[in-house]
Design a protein around this motif. Structure first.
Motif, PDB file in Angstrom:
ATOM      1  N   GLU A  46      -4.442 -35.532  -6.884  1.00 44.13           N
ATOM      2  CA  GLU A  46      -5.794 -35.471  -7.443  1.00 44.13           C
ATOM      3  C   GLU A  46      -6.105 -34.050  -7.907  1.00 44.13           C
ATOM      4  O   GLU A  46      -6.699 -33.859  -8.970  1.00 44.13           O
ATOM      5  N   ALA A  47      -5.718 -33.061  -7.113  1.00 50.05           N
ATOM      6  CA  ALA A  47      -5.957 -31.668  -7.487  1.00 50.05           C
ATOM      7  C   ALA A  47      -5.274 -31.355  -8.826  1.00 50.05           C
ATOM      8  O   ALA A  47      -5.874 -30.719  -9.691  1.00 50.05           O
ATOM      9  N   VAL A  48      -4.044 -31.814  -8.995  1.00 50.90           N
ATOM     10  CA  VAL A  48      -3.326 -31.597 -10.250  1.00 50.90           C
ATOM     11  C   VAL A  48      -4.108 -32.183 -11.426  1.00 50.90           C
ATOM     12  O   VAL A  48      -4.224 -31.554 -12.478  1.00 50.90           O
ATOM     13  N   ASN A  49      -4.679 -33.372 -11.238  1.00 49.11           N
ATOM     14  CA  ASN A  49      -5.456 -33.997 -12.311  1.00 49.11           C
ATOM     15  C   ASN A  49      -6.682 -33.186 -12.697  1.00 49.11           C
ATOM     16  O   ASN A  49      -7.178 -33.305 -13.812  1.00 49.11           O
ATOM     17  N   PHE A  50      -7.176 -32.386 -11.783  1.00 53.74           N
ATOM     18  CA  PHE A  50      -8.331 -31.539 -12.050  1.00 53.74           C
ATOM     19  C   PHE A  50      -7.929 -30.116 -12.445  1.00 53.74           C
ATOM     20  O   PHE A  50      -8.780 -29.260 -12.638  1.00 53.74           O
ATOM     21  N   GLY A  51      -6.630 -29.858 -12.537  1.00 53.16           N
ATOM     22  CA  GLY A  51      -6.168 -28.523 -12.882  1.00 53.16           C
ATOM     23  C   GLY A  51      -6.305 -27.531 -11.742  1.00 53.16           C
ATOM     24  O   GLY A  51      -6.315 -26.326 -11.961  1.00 53.16           O
ATOM     25  N   ILE A  52      -6.389 -28.045 -10.512  1.00 53.04           N
ATOM     26  CA  ILE A  52      -6.538 -27.195  -9.333  1.00 53.04           C
ATOM     27  C   ILE A  52      -5.163 -27.010  -8.687  1.00 53.04           C
ATOM     28  O   ILE A  52      -4.519 -27.988  -8.328  1.00 53.04           O
ATOM     29  N   PRO A  53      -4.709 -25.772  -8.524  1.00 53.50           N
ATOM     30  CA  PRO A  53      -3.415 -25.569  -7.877  1.00 53.50           C
ATOM     31  C   PRO A  53      -3.509 -25.828  -6.380  1.00 53.50           C
ATOM     32  O   PRO A  53      -4.563 -25.637  -5.771  1.00 53.50           O
ATOM     33  N   SER A  54      -2.418 -26.270  -5.797  1.00 55.33           N
ATOM     34  CA  SER A  54      -2.347 -26.507  -4.358  1.00 55.33           C
ATOM     35  C   SER A  54      -1.375 -25.529  -3.721  1.00 55.33           C
ATOM     36  O   SER A  54      -0.382 -25.141  -4.332  1.00 55.33           O
ATOM     37  N   ILE A  55      -1.682 -25.161  -2.498  1.00 56.70           N
ATOM     38  CA  ILE A  55      -0.727 -24.442  -1.670  1.00 56.70           C
ATOM     39  C   ILE A  55      -0.337 -25.408  -0.563  1.00 56.70           C
ATOM     40  O   ILE A  55      -1.182 -25.868   0.201  1.00 56.70           O
TER      41      ILE A  55
ATOM     42  N   ILE B 176       5.951 -31.176  -8.801  1.00 53.15           N
ATOM     43  CA  ILE B 176       4.711 -30.434  -9.049  1.00 53.15           C
ATOM     44  C   ILE B 176       4.919 -28.955  -8.724  1.00 53.15           C
ATOM     45  O   ILE B 176       4.421 -28.077  -9.439  1.00 53.15           O
ATOM     46  N   ILE B 177       5.672 -28.682  -7.685  1.00 53.58           N
ATOM     47  CA  ILE B 177       5.983 -27.301  -7.320  1.00 53.58           C
ATOM     48  C   ILE B 177       6.849 -26.666  -8.405  1.00 53.58           C
ATOM     49  O   ILE B 177       6.606 -25.527  -8.814  1.00 53.58           O
ATOM     50  N   ALA B 178       7.832 -27.399  -8.897  1.00 55.50           N
ATOM     51  CA  ALA B 178       8.701 -26.883  -9.961  1.00 55.50           C
ATOM     52  C   ALA B 178       7.908 -26.568 -11.228  1.00 55.50           C
ATOM     53  O   ALA B 178       8.239 -25.628 -11.960  1.00 55.50           O
ATOM     54  N   GLU B 179       6.844 -27.336 -11.475  1.00 55.17           N
ATOM     55  CA  GLU B 179       5.992 -27.119 -12.651  1.00 55.17           C
ATOM     56  C   GLU B 179       4.950 -26.025 -12.408  1.00 55.17           C
ATOM     57  O   GLU B 179       4.119 -25.766 -13.264  1.00 55.17           O
ATOM     58  N   LYS B 180       4.970 -25.414 -11.224  1.00 53.64           N
ATOM     59  CA  LYS B 180       4.030 -24.353 -10.841  1.00 53.64           C
ATOM     60  C   LYS B 180       2.576 -24.826 -10.814  1.00 53.64           C
ATOM     61  O   LYS B 180       1.650 -24.058 -11.040  1.00 53.64           O
ATOM     62  N   LYS B 181       2.392 -26.119 -10.526  1.00 55.74           N
ATOM     63  CA  LYS B 181       1.055 -26.671 -10.337  1.00 55.74           C
ATOM     64  C   LYS B 181       0.694 -26.670  -8.857  1.00 55.74           C
ATOM     65  O   LYS B 181      -0.449 -26.901  -8.494  1.00 55.74           O
ATOM     66  N   ALA B 182       1.693 -26.421  -8.029  1.00 54.95           N
ATOM     67  CA  ALA B 182       1.518 -26.288  -6.587  1.00 54.95           C
ATOM     68  C   ALA B 182       2.545 -25.267  -6.104  1.00 54.95           C
ATOM     69  O   ALA B 182       3.549 -25.017  -6.777  1.00 54.95           O
ATOM     70  N   PHE B 183       2.266 -24.707  -4.951  1.00 55.86           N
ATOM     71  CA  PHE B 183       3.128 -23.682  -4.386  1.00 55.86           C
ATOM     72  C   PHE B 183       3.396 -24.024  -2.933  1.00 55.86           C
ATOM     73  O   PHE B 183       2.540 -24.560  -2.247  1.00 55.86           O
TER      74      PHE B 183
ATOM     75  N   SER C 135      -9.008 -17.543 -13.294  1.00 51.76           N
ATOM     76  CA  SER C 135     -10.059 -18.466 -13.715  1.00 51.76           C
ATOM     77  C   SER C 135      -9.370 -19.784 -14.005  1.00 51.76           C
ATOM     78  O   SER C 135      -8.559 -19.892 -14.917  1.00 51.76           O
ATOM     79  N   ILE C 136      -9.659 -20.787 -13.218  1.00 52.52           N
ATOM     80  CA  ILE C 136      -8.962 -22.062 -13.316  1.00 52.52           C
ATOM     81  C   ILE C 136      -9.859 -23.070 -14.021  1.00 52.52           C
ATOM     82  O   ILE C 136     -10.874 -23.491 -13.480  1.00 52.52           O
ATOM     83  N   PRO C 137      -9.511 -23.442 -15.245  1.00 53.61           N
ATOM     84  CA  PRO C 137     -10.351 -24.433 -15.940  1.00 53.61           C
ATOM     85  C   PRO C 137     -10.173 -25.816 -15.337  1.00 53.61           C
ATOM     86  O   PRO C 137      -9.071 -26.200 -14.969  1.00 53.61           O
ATOM     87  N   ILE C 138     -11.260 -26.532 -15.235  1.00 56.88           N
ATOM     88  CA  ILE C 138     -11.204 -27.903 -14.742  1.00 56.88           C
ATOM     89  C   ILE C 138     -10.896 -28.803 -15.931  1.00 56.88           C
ATOM     90  O   ILE C 138     -11.610 -28.794 -16.923  1.00 56.88           O
TER      91      ILE C 138
END
Length: 89
Positions: free
Chosen positions: A21-30, A43-50, A69-72
């Motif tokens: 869900e976070a990815v769909n909103f452009g929010i990165p996850s740790i 998702i980690i490989a795409e640098k959308k999560a760490f 600045s993370i755009p939604i």
């Protein structure tokens, strides 16, 4: 969750499906649990999560992400949670 993510800069989780869900909103996850590394490797490989289990790395990554600045990217960013639910009915 949609309303929460409109006010969120970074999502921190062990291995929750909320990462998607976070990815769909452009929010990165740790992600801080090995199960999350396995579940979200793409998702980690795409640098959308760490992924990290090291406190110093976590603190560093969090600081970096909070400065950005993370755009939604969701289409529902200007709608209330109740408006979103109405569309689902």
């Amino acid at each position: 969750m949609p309303e929460i993510f409109t006010k969120t800069k970074v999502h921190v989780t062990n291995f929750s499906g909320c990462t998607l869900e976070a990815v769909n909103f452009g929010i990165p996850s740790i992600i801080i649990d090995k199960r999350g590394l396995d579940a979200f490797k793409d998702i980690i490989a795409e640098k959308k999560a760490f992924y990290t289990t090291n406190k110093a790395e976590f603190d560093n990554q969090l600081a970096i992400l909070l400065k950005k600045s993370i755009p939604i990217k969701s289409n529902i960013k200007n709608e209330t949670y109740k408006e979103v639910l109405k569309k689902l009915n």
